[in-house]
Design a protein around this motif. Sequence first.
Motif: not given
Length: 252
Positions: A41-46, A62-65, A107-112, A137-140
């Motif tokens: 997640l570091q440096g990512r747009r979430v 906390e993980r430096k997004a 976004f670089d990461v999408v979570i739900s 990018g990642t979708f979780v």
Amino acid sequence: MKQNKYDDPEFFASYSQMARSVGGLEAAGEWHAFRAMLPELQGRRVLDIGCGFGWHCRYARERKAESVIGIDLSENMLARARASTDDAAIEYRCMAIEEMAFARESFDVVISSLALHYIESFESICRNIYRFLAPDGTFVFSVEHPIFTAVAAQDWVYGTQGERLHWPVDHYQSEGVRQTRFLDNDVVKYHRTFASYIQALLESGFTITGVSEPKPPQQMLDQIPGMRDELRRPMFLMIAATKPESQIGAHK
């Protein structure tokens, strides 16, 4: 259907007393598995879809997004999230999941977490996420497992002494609305098969990189009465998928 039970005062009060509402991520039995599926997640747009109290948003930072946007339809949930957040890099927006609107590749990461089984068209959500997710990018996401959602009652079959005999699975192939009860309230959920989740992602252009049907951590199994029954059927389904760097042939 845009369902917003959380702005009902009585429902919100009951939800606020749940273990995961009080204790956060570590009190959620599936968190250990969900966390393991997240990318760097570091440096990512979430983006957090259905962010609730903002637990995942704060974890990402906390993980430096680099930045985090959390969306939710409930003003009550967002008010609690904002009150618990002191971070200018986290933004909370009141927005229905069905009406998400962001620029392409935002976004670089999408979570739900446990939100998408309340949405009628998972297919349209996948296509939308694909558009505003950057290449690679990642979708979780996590949802209630199709074995859990197949029967609307979402409860065990009990014996004459109140013992849990088995978990019923019926009408599995009949996808669609399930009128359920949650926190003593009528709630609408949508059942879809395991295959439908997978196929919707593939047809949207995603590459599936991980699937999990998590069981509770050993500590919960040892300490919480009745928790071992959670080993008898899956309650959660989690899937991780990526948007390929090369989008040739993918849906846009």
